[in-house]
Write a protein that holds these residues in place. Structure first.
Motif, mmCIF file in Angstrom:
data_model
loop_
_atom_site.group_PDB
_atom_site.id
_atom_site.type_symbol
_atom_site.label_atom_id
_atom_site.label_comp_id
_atom_site.label_asym_id
_atom_site.label_seq_id
_atom_site.Cartn_x
_atom_site.Cartn_y
_atom_site.Cartn_z
ATOM 1 N N PHE A 116 0.837 -1.200 0.000
ATOM 2 C CA PHE A 116 0.000 0.000 0.000
ATOM 3 C C PHE A 116 0.875 1.255 0.000
ATOM 4 O O PHE A 116 0.374 2.354 -0.256
ATOM 5 N N SER A 117 2.154 1.103 0.295
ATOM 6 C CA SER A 117 3.067 2.249 0.238
ATOM 7 C C SER A 117 3.184 2.813 -1.171
ATOM 8 O O SER A 117 3.588 3.967 -1.345
ATOM 9 N N PHE A 118 2.848 2.017 -2.179
ATOM 10 C CA PHE A 118 2.822 2.532 -3.543
ATOM 11 C C PHE A 118 1.555 3.336 -3.832
ATOM 12 O O PHE A 118 1.523 4.124 -4.776
ATOM 13 N N MET A 201 13.477 1.400 -4.806
ATOM 14 C CA MET A 201 12.071 1.103 -4.517
ATOM 15 C C MET A 201 11.624 1.806 -3.241
ATOM 16 O O MET A 201 10.518 2.372 -3.172
ATOM 17 N N TRP A 202 12.454 1.761 -2.204
ATOM 18 C CA TRP A 202 12.144 2.465 -0.960
ATOM 19 C C TRP A 202 11.905 3.949 -1.241
ATOM 20 O O TRP A 202 10.937 4.544 -0.740
ATOM 21 N N LYS A 203 12.769 4.539 -2.038
ATOM 22 C CA LYS A 203 12.634 5.959 -2.380
ATOM 23 C C LYS A 203 11.293 6.227 -3.052
ATOM 24 O O LYS A 203 10.598 7.211 -2.719
ATOM 25 N N ALA A 204 10.906 5.371 -3.992
ATOM 26 C CA ALA A 204 9.632 5.559 -4.692
ATOM 27 C C ALA A 204 8.462 5.479 -3.716
ATOM 28 O O ALA A 204 7.520 6.280 -3.777
ATOM 29 N N MET A 205 8.519 4.508 -2.808
ATOM 30 C CA MET A 205 7.434 4.369 -1.832
ATOM 31 C C MET A 205 7.368 5.565 -0.894
ATOM 32 O O MET A 205 6.286 6.095 -0.610
ATOM 33 N N VAL A 206 8.501 5.979 -0.389
ATOM 34 C CA VAL A 206 8.544 7.111 0.539
ATOM 35 C C VAL A 206 7.981 8.369 -0.124
ATOM 36 O O VAL A 206 7.184 9.104 0.477
ATOM 37 N N ASN A 207 8.360 8.613 -1.351
ATOM 38 C CA ASN A 207 7.880 9.814 -2.032
ATOM 39 C C ASN A 207 6.373 9.776 -2.253
ATOM 40 O O ASN A 207 5.689 10.801 -2.108
ATOM 41 N N ARG A 208 5.836 8.615 -2.602
ATOM 42 C CA ARG A 208 4.389 8.516 -2.785
ATOM 43 C C ARG A 208 3.652 8.738 -1.472
ATOM 44 O O ARG A 208 2.625 9.423 -1.418
ATOM 45 N N CYS A 209 4.158 8.152 -0.393
ATOM 46 C CA CYS A 209 3.504 8.329 0.903
ATOM 47 C C CYS A 209 3.587 9.778 1.377
ATOM 48 O O CYS A 209 2.582 10.356 1.831
ATOM 49 N N GLU A 210 4.744 10.367 1.275
ATOM 50 C CA GLU A 210 4.899 11.736 1.761
ATOM 51 C C GLU A 210 4.039 12.715 0.970
ATOM 52 O O GLU A 210 3.463 13.652 1.539
#
Length: 295
Positions: A116-118, A201-210
């Motif tokens: 769901f982080s995506f 991948m972590w970076k992509a997830m973090v940016n979407r969540c933020e």
């Protein structure tokens, strides 16, 4: 089940402590905890493609309905399921008798899905009013754990679209580049090590969540609790109590026992990576690491 339970969601990049939190919550009475076995983890990735709004709306309805169907299913009402829950929550002889008959109390259902982080907006919109817990961790440690535990994003795993980390991609040579890699970065991604790819991948997830959490209506809702993994491991009881309060889960002795098993041994594990990997990862995700307090 005569009425709908309260819902809650736990998510965060894989290897961020979501499983640890869910196991602690499962020790609370009348609380059903599920991980990604009810709804396909590919859905958040699908929702990052051009999907018409009526299809998105149908998926939101299906997510909630799938949770309710589970509570009506033979799996949920199986004696083994009820006994396992009783063993976790230890709610007394009366509850044991119910469990032996395949019965258990349900007041709330907490669902965990790291991917769901995506698409955090999906869980937010699919369960209106439900509280969400977002767990974040140093992306260098997430990537270290992902590569050591699951051997993710290797060249071999880039040759197909069956890995959980990549359900969509663009074919470049004999490999696919995941959809979450920015256009123009294909060559850099393919030249990177699996560890650096996992940081990507972590970076992509973090940016979407933020980006989602920064929306004024989301920030004002009070529905999102952000939980730092390192704080949870260093000081688990107050952090766990905050999670329970946010989700409306009674804090039990069983939860306390589960939380007390927290340890800090995995914090900073990335320091054992090759220096060239660390330098590449820190160049790639410098802004995201800094914003989250990882320097």
């Amino acid at each position: 089940m005569t009425s709908e339970p309260d819902f809650g969601v736990v998510f965060g990049c894989p290897r961020s402590g979501t499983t640890f939190v869910l196991r602690a919550l499962n020790a609370a009475p009348a609380t059903v905890c599920l991980n990604g076995i009810i709804f396909p983890a590919a859905i958040p990735q699908i929702l990052n493609q051009p999907v018409p709004e009526p299809v998105r709306a149908a998926l939101r309805v299906e997510f909630k309905e799938s949770l309710l169907r589970y509570l009506r299913s033979g799996l949920f009402h199986a004696r083994a399921t009820a006994l396992q829950k009783w063993k976790s929550a230890r709610t007394g002889p009366g509850a044991l008798w119910d469990a032996l008959r395949g019965q258990q109390a349900v007041e709330r259902l907490i669902y965990k899905e790291p991917f769901f982080s995506f698409a955090p907006e999906f869980a937010y919109d699919a369960l209106p009013g439900a509280p969400l817990v977002y767990i974040y961790r140093d992306g260098r440690d997430c990537a270290d754990s992902l590569t050591r535990t699951y051997d993710v994003l290797t060249d071999e795993k880039l040759t197909h679209l069956r890995s959980a980390e990549m359900r969509f991609g663009r074919k470049v040579d004999h490999r696919y580049v995941p959809w979450w890699v920015e256009d123009g970065d294909d060559d850099a991604f393919l030249a990177a090590s699996p560890y650096v790819r996992a940081v990507w991948m972590w970076k992509a997830m973090v940016n979407r969540c933020e980006a989602f959490f920064a929306r004024p209506e989301v920030a004002a809702s009070g529905r999102i609790l952000r939980l730092r993994y390192e704080d949870l491991m260093r000081d688990p009881l107050p952090q766990g109590e905050a999670v329970a309060a946010h989700l409306g889960v009674p804090f039990s002795r069983g939860m306390r026992k589960r939380l007390e098993s927290a340890h800090t041994r995995s914090i900073g594990n990335h320091r054992g990576r090759p220096p060239e990997d660390l330098r590449a990862a820190e160049r790639l995700a410098a802004a995201e690491l800094a914003r989250n307090g990882y320097r």
